[in-house]
Design a protein around this motif. Structure first.
Motif, mmCIF file in Angstrom:
data_model
loop_
_atom_site.group_PDB
_atom_site.id
_atom_site.type_symbol
_atom_site.label_atom_id
_atom_site.label_comp_id
_atom_site.label_asym_id
_atom_site.label_seq_id
_atom_site.Cartn_x
_atom_site.Cartn_y
_atom_site.Cartn_z
ATOM 1 N N PHE A 71 3.978 9.436 3.430
ATOM 2 C CA PHE A 71 4.769 8.610 2.522
ATOM 3 C C PHE A 71 5.618 9.507 1.645
ATOM 4 C CE2 PHE A 71 0.548 9.269 0.756
ATOM 5 C CZ PHE A 71 0.752 9.574 -0.579
ATOM 6 N N LEU A 72 6.621 8.910 1.007
ATOM 7 C CA LEU A 72 7.551 9.694 0.202
ATOM 8 C C LEU A 72 6.982 9.922 -1.197
ATOM 9 C CD1 LEU A 72 10.991 8.050 1.140
ATOM 10 C CD2 LEU A 72 9.998 10.170 1.991
ATOM 11 N N PRO A 73 7.438 10.970 -1.871
ATOM 12 C CA PRO A 73 6.930 11.202 -3.225
ATOM 13 C C PRO A 73 7.408 10.137 -4.208
ATOM 14 C CG PRO A 73 8.598 12.847 -2.641
ATOM 15 C CD PRO A 73 8.400 11.991 -1.435
ATOM 16 N N ALA A 74 6.596 9.934 -5.234
ATOM 17 C CA ALA A 74 6.998 9.029 -6.317
ATOM 18 C C ALA A 74 8.075 9.709 -7.150
ATOM 19 C CB ALA A 74 5.782 8.710 -7.180
ATOM 20 N N THR B 82 0.867 -1.190 0.000
ATOM 21 C CA THR B 82 0.000 0.000 0.000
ATOM 22 C C THR B 82 0.896 1.231 0.000
ATOM 23 O OG1 THR B 82 -1.753 -1.136 1.182
ATOM 24 C CG2 THR B 82 -1.767 1.264 1.284
ATOM 25 N N VAL B 83 1.861 1.257 0.923
ATOM 26 C CA VAL B 83 2.786 2.395 0.991
ATOM 27 C C VAL B 83 3.592 2.494 -0.303
ATOM 28 C CG1 VAL B 83 4.756 3.387 2.216
ATOM 29 C CG2 VAL B 83 2.953 2.241 3.496
ATOM 30 N N ASP B 84 4.092 1.336 -0.747
ATOM 31 C CA ASP B 84 4.936 1.343 -1.950
ATOM 32 C C ASP B 84 4.156 1.829 -3.180
ATOM 33 O OD1 ASP B 84 7.652 0.581 -2.947
ATOM 34 O OD2 ASP B 84 6.448 -0.645 -4.298
ATOM 35 N N SER B 85 2.909 1.404 -3.291
ATOM 36 C CA SER B 85 2.099 1.850 -4.447
ATOM 37 C C SER B 85 1.901 3.358 -4.411
ATOM 38 C CB SER B 85 0.733 1.150 -4.448
ATOM 39 O OG SER B 85 0.891 -0.210 -4.776
ATOM 40 N N LEU B 86 1.625 3.905 -3.227
ATOM 41 C CA LEU B 86 1.470 5.366 -3.109
ATOM 42 C C LEU B 86 2.785 6.047 -3.479
ATOM 43 C CD1 LEU B 86 -0.530 5.623 0.238
ATOM 44 C CD2 LEU B 86 -1.352 6.301 -2.002
ATOM 45 N N GLU B 87 3.882 5.484 -2.997
ATOM 46 C CA GLU B 87 5.192 6.111 -3.263
ATOM 47 C C GLU B 87 5.643 5.911 -4.713
ATOM 48 O OE1 GLU B 87 7.812 4.823 -0.086
ATOM 49 O OE2 GLU B 87 6.967 6.350 1.245
ATOM 50 N N LYS B 88 4.980 5.016 -5.419
ATOM 51 C CA LYS B 88 5.272 4.863 -6.850
ATOM 52 C C LYS B 88 4.306 5.715 -7.684
ATOM 53 C CE LYS B 88 8.539 1.526 -6.871
ATOM 54 N NZ LYS B 88 8.829 1.415 -5.455
ATOM 55 N N GLY B 89 3.384 6.403 -7.002
ATOM 56 C CA GLY B 89 2.511 7.330 -7.706
ATOM 57 C C GLY B 89 1.160 6.763 -8.100
ATOM 58 N N SER B 90 0.788 5.624 -7.549
ATOM 59 C CA SER B 90 -0.535 5.070 -7.893
ATOM 60 C C SER B 90 -1.632 5.828 -7.154
ATOM 61 C CB SER B 90 -0.614 3.586 -7.508
ATOM 62 O OG SER B 90 0.215 2.841 -8.345
ATOM 63 N N THR B 91 -2.806 5.834 -7.748
ATOM 64 C CA THR B 91 -3.948 6.483 -7.100
ATOM 65 C C THR B 91 -4.718 5.445 -6.281
ATOM 66 O OG1 THR B 91 -5.455 5.990 -8.911
ATOM 67 C CG2 THR B 91 -4.209 8.043 -9.074
ATOM 68 N N GLU B 92 -5.568 5.963 -5.391
ATOM 69 C CA GLU B 92 -6.405 5.055 -4.598
ATOM 70 C C GLU B 92 -7.267 4.210 -5.534
ATOM 71 O OE1 GLU B 92 -5.859 8.197 -4.048
ATOM 72 O OE2 GLU B 92 -5.818 8.675 -1.916
ATOM 73 N N GLY B 93 -7.775 4.833 -6.606
ATOM 74 C CA GLY B 93 -8.626 4.124 -7.559
ATOM 75 C C GLY B 93 -7.884 2.986 -8.240
ATOM 76 N N GLN B 94 -6.631 3.253 -8.652
ATOM 77 C CA GLN B 94 -5.841 2.193 -9.302
ATOM 78 C C GLN B 94 -5.588 1.040 -8.330
ATOM 79 O OE1 GLN B 94 -2.602 4.748 -10.408
ATOM 80 N NE2 GLN B 94 -3.344 5.034 -12.501
ATOM 81 N N MET B 95 -5.310 1.417 -7.078
ATOM 82 C CA MET B 95 -5.018 0.369 -6.085
ATOM 83 C C MET B 95 -6.243 -0.505 -5.833
ATOM 84 S SD MET B 95 -2.711 2.917 -3.790
ATOM 85 C CE MET B 95 -2.560 1.989 -2.296
ATOM 86 N N MET B 96 -7.407 0.147 -5.738
ATOM 87 C CA MET B 96 -8.617 -0.646 -5.498
ATOM 88 C C MET B 96 -8.957 -1.498 -6.725
ATOM 89 S SD MET B 96 -10.682 -1.578 -3.259
ATOM 90 C CE MET B 96 -10.803 -0.454 -1.879
ATOM 91 N N GLU B 97 -8.733 -0.963 -7.912
ATOM 92 C CA GLU B 97 -8.990 -1.762 -9.126
ATOM 93 C C GLU B 97 -8.089 -2.989 -9.158
ATOM 94 O OE1 GLU B 97 -9.073 0.222 -12.921
ATOM 95 O OE2 GLU B 97 -10.468 1.751 -12.194
ATOM 96 N N ALA B 98 -6.834 -2.824 -8.715
ATOM 97 C CA ALA B 98 -5.906 -3.963 -8.696
ATOM 98 C C ALA B 98 -6.433 -5.055 -7.762
ATOM 99 C CB ALA B 98 -4.523 -3.492 -8.241
ATOM 100 N N ILE C 247 8.154 17.197 -4.032
ATOM 101 C CA ILE C 247 8.723 17.678 -2.775
ATOM 102 C C ILE C 247 8.270 16.788 -1.614
ATOM 103 C CG2 ILE C 247 8.744 19.619 -1.150
ATOM 104 C CD1 ILE C 247 8.671 21.536 -3.399
ATOM 105 N N THR C 248 9.218 16.454 -0.760
ATOM 106 C CA THR C 248 8.911 15.648 0.428
ATOM 107 C C THR C 248 8.374 16.562 1.531
ATOM 108 O OG1 THR C 248 10.726 14.159 -0.128
ATOM 109 C CG2 THR C 248 9.950 14.106 2.146
ATOM 110 N N ASN C 249 7.376 16.078 2.255
ATOM 111 C CA ASN C 249 6.873 16.847 3.400
ATOM 112 C C ASN C 249 7.859 16.742 4.550
ATOM 113 O OD1 ASN C 249 4.271 17.637 2.341
ATOM 114 N ND2 ASN C 249 3.625 15.513 2.576
ATOM 115 N N LEU C 250 8.278 17.890 5.079
ATOM 116 C CA LEU C 250 9.183 17.868 6.220
ATOM 117 C C LEU C 250 8.386 17.784 7.525
ATOM 118 C CD1 LEU C 250 11.366 18.535 4.112
ATOM 119 C CD2 LEU C 250 12.482 19.876 5.894
ATOM 120 N N PRO C 251 8.942 17.045 8.491
ATOM 121 C CA PRO C 251 8.168 16.807 9.723
ATOM 122 C C PRO C 251 8.195 18.009 10.668
ATOM 123 C CG PRO C 251 10.293 15.721 9.866
ATOM 124 C CD PRO C 251 10.229 16.350 8.503
#
Lengths: 111, 350
Positions: B213-216, A67-83, B243-247
């Motif tokens: 979470f960190l930016p893509a 979940t975290v990795d998908s967000l950090e790779k730029g996926s949207t909530e919609g894409q994640m739920m579709e997956a 840009i990363t959010n700073l804490p």
């Protein structure tokens, strides 16, 4: 004994599996890293596949992680739920397609 | 509308408490490694400026929005505004310096009554002007509707936050209706030539994660934003900065309230990237507060960590050579600029 079988803190200890079998762990993590690298599929697509599979194997660690990795790779909530729906459809379909076997058997033994 | 931390007398409005949180032990009793130690390991400590390139001026904390992650704790209830006299001191310093870019930020900088005068005066000095425009200010009141034309007149480089190409995530972070108003404003900027092919009017967008979470990857996000904004809304822009959010400030409050603080700090520390550390923006930037005090960056400014006492503390005593020789003030929030692909007001750094 732990109060629960799953402790969120254990996820970051994944690497510790090398303690009992360093050689195999090293091979596994090296393979794992390569699998998730950019390739014919993007790292983001791979993360979404992992998220879907995580729900199929019902691994809480993997669900958290991807979940975290998908967000950090730029996926949207919609894409994640579709997956996850893709995983659910295959899972549901896998049960339903056996209905053909049930029907075959019914037709075999019912007049 | 939500109040600022300051207005609501929140304990995190006290920057000393923020610094205390950033330096406290974890629930397990361990300590995050000191950021200074990380730099020491790279022979980057004490961290020194490379040169002075960007002069970032925070002209006030007043804003028409109250974003949940705002490191400035800006909002309509903040009354701190830079005076024309302090702006004049900035102009004197800029004229005597090697500064190439003047980066105007806030709050919503346009709400400062002397904003347009300041831009006109910088324009006369022939330096690049960046305005960090929150977009919604352009449509907030009739008196701001001509901002795109004003920016065009002075060839202002507009940099605007748009956390996502959907209303759901944007509004969750920046307030109800912000996405819709931002799209209206982007179209107004496009209409005068901003972000258009063949135009030298630059419109960049800033993405920051809507959570812990960190930016893509910046390049991938830029492609996705371009595709979605064009197809969905007919909007064009030039570059996207991740840009990363700073804490600190309101984002720190969010992290604590949502029980994500330790996990997020751990993520930043684990993602420490030596290449990003060498390229942190404080090495070529000077940050000026609304009252003229000097800081190494906008984040240090909001934590009230002034530049090293060995350097001039106030813009009235500006001395480029002395500032270039200062030691940059560091603390645990600096991990936000060195995580992953690195983060700065101009996007990734590694």
């Amino acid at each position: 004994m732990e109060k629960t079988y799953y402790n969120p803190q254990d996820l970051k200890k994944f690497g510790n599996i090398s303690e009992f079998s360093p050689g195999l762990a090293e091979k596994f993590f090296s393979y794992y890293g390569e699998v998730f690298a950019e390739g014919e599929l993007t790292a983001r697509e791979k993360s979404l596949i992992a998220l879907a599979v995580a729900h199929t194997v019902q691994c809480p660690y993997c669900i958290d992680a991807y979940t975290v990795d998908s967000l950090e790779k730029g996926s949207t909530e919609g894409q994640m739920m579709e997956a996850i729906h893709v995983a659910a459809a295959i899972r549901g379909g896998a049960s339903l397609v056996h209905g053909v076997q049930m029907m075959n058997k019914v037709k075999e033994i019912v007049m | 509308m939500q109040q600022s931390l300051k207005k609501s007398n929140h304990q995190l409005a006290d920057t000393l408490i923020q610094l205390e949180v950033l330096n406290q032990a974890t629930q397990q009793g361990s300590q995050f490694p000191a950021f200074t130690q990380k730099l020491r390991g790279l022979n980057l400590f004490p961290l020194k400026p490379t040169h002075l390139d960007i002069f970032q001026v925070n002209v006030g904390k007043m804003c028409n929005q109250v974003c949940k992650h705002c490191h400035v704790d800006a909002g309509p209830d903040r009354k701190e505004i830079m005076t024309r006299a302090t702006m004049q001191q900035c102009l004197t310093a800029i004229a005597a310096s090697s500064v190439r870019t003047v980066d105007i930020t806030g709050g919503a900088p346009e709400m400062n009554p002397d904003f347009r005068w300041f831009v006109e005066e910088i324009s006369k000095l022939g330096r690049e002007i960046i305005v960090r425009c929150n977009l919604t200010i352009i449509v907030a009141n009739k008196k701001y509707h001509d901002l795109p034309a004003f920016y065009k007149t002075h060839n202002v480089h507009v940099i605007s936050s748009l956390p996502y190409f959907s209303a759901m995530r944007t509004d969750a972070q920046r307030g109800q209706g912000v996405f819709e108003d931002s799209i209206k404003a982007l179209k107004m900027l496009n209409a005068v030539g901003y972000g258009q092919e063949g135009s030298d009017l630059i419109l960049d967008l800033v993405y920051n994660p809507s959570g812990a979470f960190l930016p893509a990857r910046q390049a991938g996000l830029e492609l996705e934003f371009k595709k979605k904004l064009k197809a969905g809304f007919g909007v064009d822009f030039n570059n996207l900065f991740a840009i990363t959010n700073l804490p600190i400030s309101r984002f720190l409050d969010y992290l604590i309230q949502s029980n994500n603080y330790e996990t997020y700090m751990e993520k930043l520390v684990m993602a420490f990237n030596p290449a990003a550390a060498a390229n942190v923006m404080c090495r070529n930037t000077l940050s000026v507060g609304w009252d003229g005090y000097l800081y190494d960056c906008d984040f240090n400014q909001m934590l009230e960590l002034k530049v090293s006492p060995s350097a001039p503390q106030h813009i009235s005593a500006f001395n480029e050579a002395a500032l270039n020789n200062r030691n940059i003030v560091l603390n645990q929030h600096c991990y936000g600029c060195t995580a992953g692909a690195g983060s700065s007001c101009g996007g990734t750094t590694a």
